[in-house]
Design a protein around this motif. Structure first.
Motif, mmCIF file in Angstrom:
data_model
loop_
_atom_site.group_PDB
_atom_site.id
_atom_site.type_symbol
_atom_site.label_atom_id
_atom_site.label_comp_id
_atom_site.label_asym_id
_atom_site.label_seq_id
_atom_site.Cartn_x
_atom_site.Cartn_y
_atom_site.Cartn_z
ATOM 1 N N CYS A 98 39.036 35.755 41.224
ATOM 2 C CA CYS A 98 39.154 33.756 41.204
ATOM 3 C C CYS A 98 39.131 33.246 40.116
ATOM 4 O O CYS A 98 38.361 34.050 39.104
ATOM 5 N N ALA A 99 40.114 32.194 39.978
ATOM 6 C CA ALA A 99 39.890 31.588 38.255
ATOM 7 C C ALA A 99 39.532 30.004 37.846
ATOM 8 O O ALA A 99 39.408 29.745 38.898
ATOM 9 N N VAL A 100 38.678 30.033 37.129
ATOM 10 C CA VAL A 100 38.118 28.606 37.154
ATOM 11 C C VAL A 100 38.281 28.345 35.568
ATOM 12 O O VAL A 100 38.476 28.890 34.599
ATOM 13 N N ALA A 125 32.985 41.428 39.379
ATOM 14 C CA ALA A 125 33.000 41.643 37.679
ATOM 15 C C ALA A 125 33.099 40.234 37.253
ATOM 16 O O ALA A 125 33.333 39.277 38.562
ATOM 17 N N THR A 126 32.433 39.628 35.835
ATOM 18 C CA THR A 126 33.481 38.262 35.755
ATOM 19 C C THR A 126 34.056 38.681 34.106
ATOM 20 O O THR A 126 33.222 40.142 33.068
ATOM 21 N N VAL A 163 36.038 48.009 40.954
ATOM 22 C CA VAL A 163 35.060 46.701 41.189
ATOM 23 C C VAL A 163 36.337 45.981 42.112
ATOM 24 O O VAL A 163 37.390 45.692 41.638
ATOM 25 N N SER A 164 35.480 45.182 43.520
ATOM 26 C CA SER A 164 36.976 44.870 44.391
ATOM 27 C C SER A 164 36.707 43.006 43.866
ATOM 28 O O SER A 164 37.953 42.588 44.536
ATOM 29 N N ASN A 165 35.908 42.577 43.570
ATOM 30 C CA ASN A 165 35.693 41.128 42.798
ATOM 31 C C ASN A 165 36.115 40.474 41.462
ATOM 32 O O ASN A 165 34.134 40.699 41.533
ATOM 33 N N LEU A 166 36.408 39.717 41.300
ATOM 34 C CA LEU A 166 36.594 39.411 40.161
ATOM 35 C C LEU A 166 36.270 38.048 39.603
ATOM 36 O O LEU A 166 37.530 36.832 40.389
ATOM 37 N N ALA A 167 35.393 37.225 38.990
ATOM 38 C CA ALA A 167 35.620 35.877 38.591
ATOM 39 C C ALA A 167 35.823 35.865 37.246
ATOM 40 O O ALA A 167 35.576 36.235 36.528
ATOM 41 N N LEU A 168 37.472 34.936 37.310
ATOM 42 C CA LEU A 168 37.873 34.861 35.591
ATOM 43 C C LEU A 168 37.317 33.878 35.547
ATOM 44 O O LEU A 168 38.454 32.631 35.908
#
Length: 476
Positions: A98-100, A125-126, A163-168
């Motif tokens: 997911c990108a912000v 992760a981020t 890692v399954s979920n990343l905040a980018l």
């Protein structure tokens, strides 16, 4: 090894690539050198050096370049091609990314999403301003959004670590320079847009258009954009995306999807009433400013649109903690408050000051502006400081190679009554000494940063350390 034929069908069958680089000094035998024209350097000037160090092929946008015994590949946009190549060499990534993006709130929203996922039990992760953060892999990054090669290296590493979920966190530079073009995004979020980076984008309209590309061009058509509509630009993005038949999840007071019904300050932070899926939720956050509430609800939107059940999200969201360097509030023994915040744009400074003005005490502000960066915001930030502070202290904030006197002068056009103390440590200590019971002292601009950049030197400096050391000595 990647066959060059896979990149250029005219190439010889016997050439295989061991990697890709844009920095000639980092070339290793068998690498492809991508010649990129940047703000300060022209990659074409380093082609010979790249060949001498072992490059076996060159990618450039210049059709005039010819070299004997080495393939020259033409592409009209080397940055875009670099993004594709980076993914080719590092193909793996977390399943959910997911990108912000936005002028302010990117770092907080990314960290809040990371916290939500962790609370729900995801291996998350981020990547962003605070570096790479995960269970087993934590490093600093020099930029908010790393270059494509480094970014895909990190994505591949995180994937190997399950890692399954990343905040980018995605900057406007990252969008414009195609750093995230080949990243497989599950959803993307827009927080807000205000004056910043006009040294790069030249106009606020160009800056806005660049941000919009993340949602309209990079995010796959069947994926959802999470848009905060509590600002004019967010509302504009929402309407444009709807017109383009894109999936949109809006957040805010005027939102349809995740609607904020009420918000009030309470001693422990903020109480918020929201409506989602025709259900009502009452939430208490350990977050003191309304803009933090918006960020955490945007993070909730990303969690929901990327597969988490909304009831599970709202069941853990109250446990979210403030982000390092973002609205960090310290209570002193003389009953004054100290706020340390990364605010370095007119809009973010205004929001912090408005929060401080909700109290009855005197507001003292210490801040500066970064050197060799957007000049247009300096006077404006000075005007905001003058209007919403009882005392303003202009100090250094990474002057880099620019004369600090010039930076302070430009700020002081907006706040002529300000005191100027270039030594940031002395400025902070002076502000603390001037704070009495009920007062609020804001230290803005650097937040989490633990360094100061001046005259080509990088030295250790941390606002929080200065505050703690001063208060400890005073209270001994």
């Amino acid at each position: 090894m990647i066959p060059l034929k896979l990149i250029d069908d005219k190439a010889n069958d016997d050439i295989n690539l061991s990697g890709v680089q844009t920095n000639s000094k980092m070339i290793e035998n068998g690498n492809l050198f991508v010649a990129i024209n940047g703000n300060n350097h022209n990659g074409e000037d380093y082609i010979d050096e790249a060949i001498d160090k072992g490059a076996v092929a060159i990618l450039t946008s210049n059709k005039e370049i010819k070299k004997e015994n080495i393939p020259i590949i033409f592409h009209q946009n080397p940055r875009q091609k670099l993004s594709e190549l980076s993914k080719l060499f590092f193909p793996n990534s977390p399943n959910i990314i997911c990108a912000v993006t936005g002028t302010n709130g990117k770092t907080s929203t990314v960290d809040f999403l990371y916290q939500i996922w962790k609370l729900l039990g995801y291996n998350s992760a981020t990547i962003g301003t605070l570096g790479v953060k995960s269970r087993k892999f934590n490093i600093e990054t020099n930029t908010t959004t790393p270059c494509p090669i480094r970014l895909h290296q990190i994505l591949d590493k995180l994937s190997q670590l399950k890692v399954s979920n990343l905040a980018l966190e995605v900057s406007s530079h990252g969008i414009d320079q195609h750093r995230v073009t080949s990243v497989d995004l599950e959803s993307a979020c827009f927080t807000n847009l205000s004056l910043d980076h006009l040294d790069y984008h030249k106009s606020i309209n160009e800056y806005s258009n660049t941000k919009f590309k993340l949602f309209n061009d990079i995010l796959p058509p069947n994926k959802t954009s999470v848009i905060c509509v509590d600002n004019d630009e967010g509302l504009k993005f929402f309407n444009k995306l709807k017109k383009n038949n894109k999936e949109v999840f809006d957040v805010g007071i005027s939102a349809e999807k995740l609607k904020i019904l009420s918000s009030e300050s309470i001693p422990s932070g903020h109480k918020v009433e929201i409506k989602y899926n025709n259900e009502f939720f009452s939430l208490n956050f350990n977050l003191y400013a309304y803009f933090q509430v918006l960020n955490v609800l945007c993070a909730a939107g990303l969690a929901i649109t990327s597969g988490a059940h909304y009831k599970e999200v709202f069941s853990v969201i109250e446990n979210i903690k403030p982000v390092c360097g973002r609205m960090n509030i310290l209570e002193t023994e003389n009953n004054s408050k100290v706020i340390i915040d990364y605010a370095h744009t007119p809009d973010s400074l205004l929001k912090v000051l408005k929060y401080a003005n909700s109290f009855s005490g005197k507001v003292i502000l210490a801040f500066g502006c970064g050197g060799d960066r957007d000049f247009s915001k300096r006077k404006m930030m000075g005007e905001i400081a003058e209007k919403y502070s009882d005392k303003v202290i202009i100090t250094n904030d990474n002057p880099r190679d620019e004369d600090p006197k010039n930076i302070a002068k430009m700020i002081s056009y907006g706040c002529p009554s300000a005191q100027i103390i270039f030594d940031r440590k002395k400025a902070i200590e002076y502000g603390l000494s001037e704070s009495n019971s009920g007062d609020i002292f804001i230290i803005a601009g650097k937040g989490h940063e633990n360094y100061q950049l001046e005259k080509g030197e990088k030295s250790y400096f941390n606002d929080l350390d200065i505050v703690k050391n001063f208060l400890e000595n005073v209270n001994e």
